[in-house]
Scaffold this motif. Structure first.
Motif, mmCIF file in Angstrom:
data_model
loop_
_atom_site.group_PDB
_atom_site.id
_atom_site.type_symbol
_atom_site.label_atom_id
_atom_site.label_comp_id
_atom_site.label_asym_id
_atom_site.label_seq_id
_atom_site.Cartn_x
_atom_site.Cartn_y
_atom_site.Cartn_z
ATOM 1 N N ARG A 16 -9.903 0.965 -4.171
ATOM 2 C CA ARG A 16 -8.785 1.014 -3.742
ATOM 3 C C ARG A 16 -7.322 1.949 -4.796
ATOM 4 O O ARG A 16 -7.972 1.204 -5.788
ATOM 5 C CB ARG A 16 -7.534 -0.514 -3.463
ATOM 6 N N ARG B 212 -1.373 3.727 -1.072
ATOM 7 C CA ARG B 212 -2.572 3.796 -2.174
ATOM 8 C C ARG B 212 -3.639 3.740 -0.810
ATOM 9 O O ARG B 212 -3.503 2.975 0.206
ATOM 10 C CB ARG B 212 -3.083 2.262 -2.219
ATOM 11 N N ALA B 213 -4.879 4.311 -1.070
ATOM 12 C CA ALA B 213 -5.953 3.774 0.294
ATOM 13 C C ALA B 213 -7.250 3.917 -0.482
ATOM 14 O O ALA B 213 -7.169 3.581 -2.022
ATOM 15 C CB ALA B 213 -6.025 6.246 0.317
ATOM 16 N N ARG B 214 -7.711 3.342 0.430
ATOM 17 C CA ARG B 214 -9.808 3.382 0.182
ATOM 18 C C ARG B 214 -10.575 4.102 -0.351
ATOM 19 O O ARG B 214 -11.007 4.715 0.612
ATOM 20 C CB ARG B 214 -10.122 2.672 0.973
ATOM 21 N N ASP C 247 -10.272 -5.107 4.467
ATOM 22 C CA ASP C 247 -10.401 -4.448 4.007
ATOM 23 C C ASP C 247 -8.977 -3.038 3.896
ATOM 24 O O ASP C 247 -8.819 -2.285 3.305
ATOM 25 C CB ASP C 247 -11.244 -3.958 4.197
ATOM 26 N N SER C 248 -7.973 -4.029 5.039
ATOM 27 C CA SER C 248 -7.072 -2.496 5.041
ATOM 28 C C SER C 248 -5.910 -2.624 3.653
ATOM 29 O O SER C 248 -6.248 -4.358 2.868
ATOM 30 C CB SER C 248 -6.071 -3.459 6.316
ATOM 31 N N ALA C 249 -5.642 -2.078 3.736
ATOM 32 C CA ALA C 249 -4.946 -1.720 2.295
ATOM 33 C C ALA C 249 -3.746 -2.440 2.022
ATOM 34 O O ALA C 249 -3.735 -3.035 1.114
ATOM 35 C CB ALA C 249 -4.467 0.306 2.405
ATOM 36 N N TYR C 250 -2.704 -2.453 3.404
ATOM 37 C CA TYR C 250 -1.385 -3.723 3.283
ATOM 38 C C TYR C 250 -2.323 -4.818 2.258
ATOM 39 O O TYR C 250 -1.474 -5.858 1.210
ATOM 40 C CB TYR C 250 -1.253 -3.621 4.421
ATOM 41 N N ASP D 138 -6.457 4.186 6.935
ATOM 42 C CA ASP D 138 -5.682 2.208 6.435
ATOM 43 C C ASP D 138 -3.980 2.156 6.437
ATOM 44 O O ASP D 138 -3.521 1.033 6.131
ATOM 45 C CB ASP D 138 -6.295 2.638 4.460
ATOM 46 N N ARG E 138 -5.411 -5.619 0.798
ATOM 47 C CA ARG E 138 -5.674 -5.669 -0.317
ATOM 48 C C ARG E 138 -5.536 -5.523 -1.282
ATOM 49 O O ARG E 138 -5.458 -6.285 -2.708
ATOM 50 C CB ARG E 138 -7.121 -4.485 -0.459
ATOM 51 N N CYS E 139 -3.959 -5.054 -1.290
ATOM 52 C CA CYS E 139 -3.070 -4.454 -2.214
ATOM 53 C C CYS E 139 -2.040 -6.022 -2.487
ATOM 54 O O CYS E 139 -2.114 -6.929 -3.702
ATOM 55 C CB CYS E 139 -1.900 -3.382 -1.849
ATOM 56 N N ASP F 36 0.553 -1.333 0.047
ATOM 57 C CA ASP F 36 -0.080 0.254 0.077
ATOM 58 C C ASP F 36 0.437 1.141 -0.116
ATOM 59 O O ASP F 36 -0.112 2.287 0.228
ATOM 60 C CB ASP F 36 -0.926 -0.037 1.353
#
Length: 259
Positions: free
Chosen positions: A187, A180-182, A96-99, A224, A101-102, A34
């Protein structure tokens, strides 16, 4: 069944929760995708140095941390490639945490064209336990004995979904913003100062311990990003002279800061 997670603490927790033989099939892809340049390989020296600078506050210990991280990632990357080539089924634990999801999107990009059965367990936004509502945020906040409670949420990840997530990863790589953010459930890449307004909202002229400030930011706003990102942004503004250090300490989280 190969278990895949995207954070070191949660991977260790799942290992503890499983029998010894099965714990060897837990893979950690803790690349923190992220943040930073994602056009470079996830296990590149650049990313290892980035993670070391963010996760090891003691600058004198960062090189040793980086070397240990590099060795660990080499083993994990090799193990994952062997399991995929052998056709082993994968179970991916994400949130759904950015790290996470990415991490999921990047892994799906690797899995395109592979025939391995893939299932996922997504951490819910919250859980209701009697009269209590519990929000974990990410798997790193789930204890070892709790992982089994989420297994009924396991579902198959279809080939179309894998292709969709892989496509989203390619879009993020092409954009390659520093963070990177939601936003509206998606994302997307954002500027590195995207969350900085929260720092200015909580930091005033009265000195406060840096660790306390970061803890407040995480606890109050539940964004995030992790503590490492806030610490990096604070360090950036210290170098610029916009944040003052009023009392130094051996550990940077222990120093006193103010605007």
């Amino acid at each position: 069944m190969i278990e895949v997670l995207f954070g070191y603490s949660e991977a260790e927790s799942l290992k503890v929760a499983k029998p010894r033989k099965e714990s060897k099939k837990v893979i950690c892809l803790g690349y923190l995708l992220d943040i930073g340049d994602i056009q470079k390989a996830p296990d590149s020296a650049y990313r290892q140095e980035l993670i070391a600078s963010l996760c090891e506050p003691d600058r004198q210990r960062q090189e040793a941390f980086r070397k240990k991280l590099a060795a660990y990632q080499t083993v994990e990357t090799s193990r994952l490639a062997e399991y995929i080539e052998a056709g082993e089924p994968l179970r991916i634990w994400y949130s759904d945490s950015a790290y996470a999801r990415c991490g999921l999107y990047e892994l799906c990009a690797r899995l395109c064209g592979c025939e391995n059965p893939v299932s996922v367990v997504k951490l819910p936004e919250y859980c209701v336990k009697g009269q209590t509502i519990v929000s974990h945020g990410s798997w790193r906040n789930v204890s070892a004995e709790q992982f089994e409670e989420f297994l009924p949420r396991q579902r198959e990840l279809t080939r179309n979904e894998i292709r969709m997530f892989a496509s989203e990863w390619r879009e993020l790589v092409e954009d390659n913003r520093p963070l990177r953010a939601r936003i509206n459930g998606r994302r997307i890449g954002v500027p590195e100062d995207f969350y900085d307004f929260l720092i200015w909202k909580r930091l005033g002229e009265t000195p406060v311990k840096e660790g306390r400030l970061i803890g407040d930011l995480i606890g109050l706003y539940r964004m995030d990003v992790g503590d490492y990102w806030y610490a990096a942004r604070i360090e950036h503004y210290i170098r610029e002279g916009r944040i003052q250090v009023t009392e130094e300490a051996e550990q940077m989280y222990q120093r006193m800061i103010r605007i």
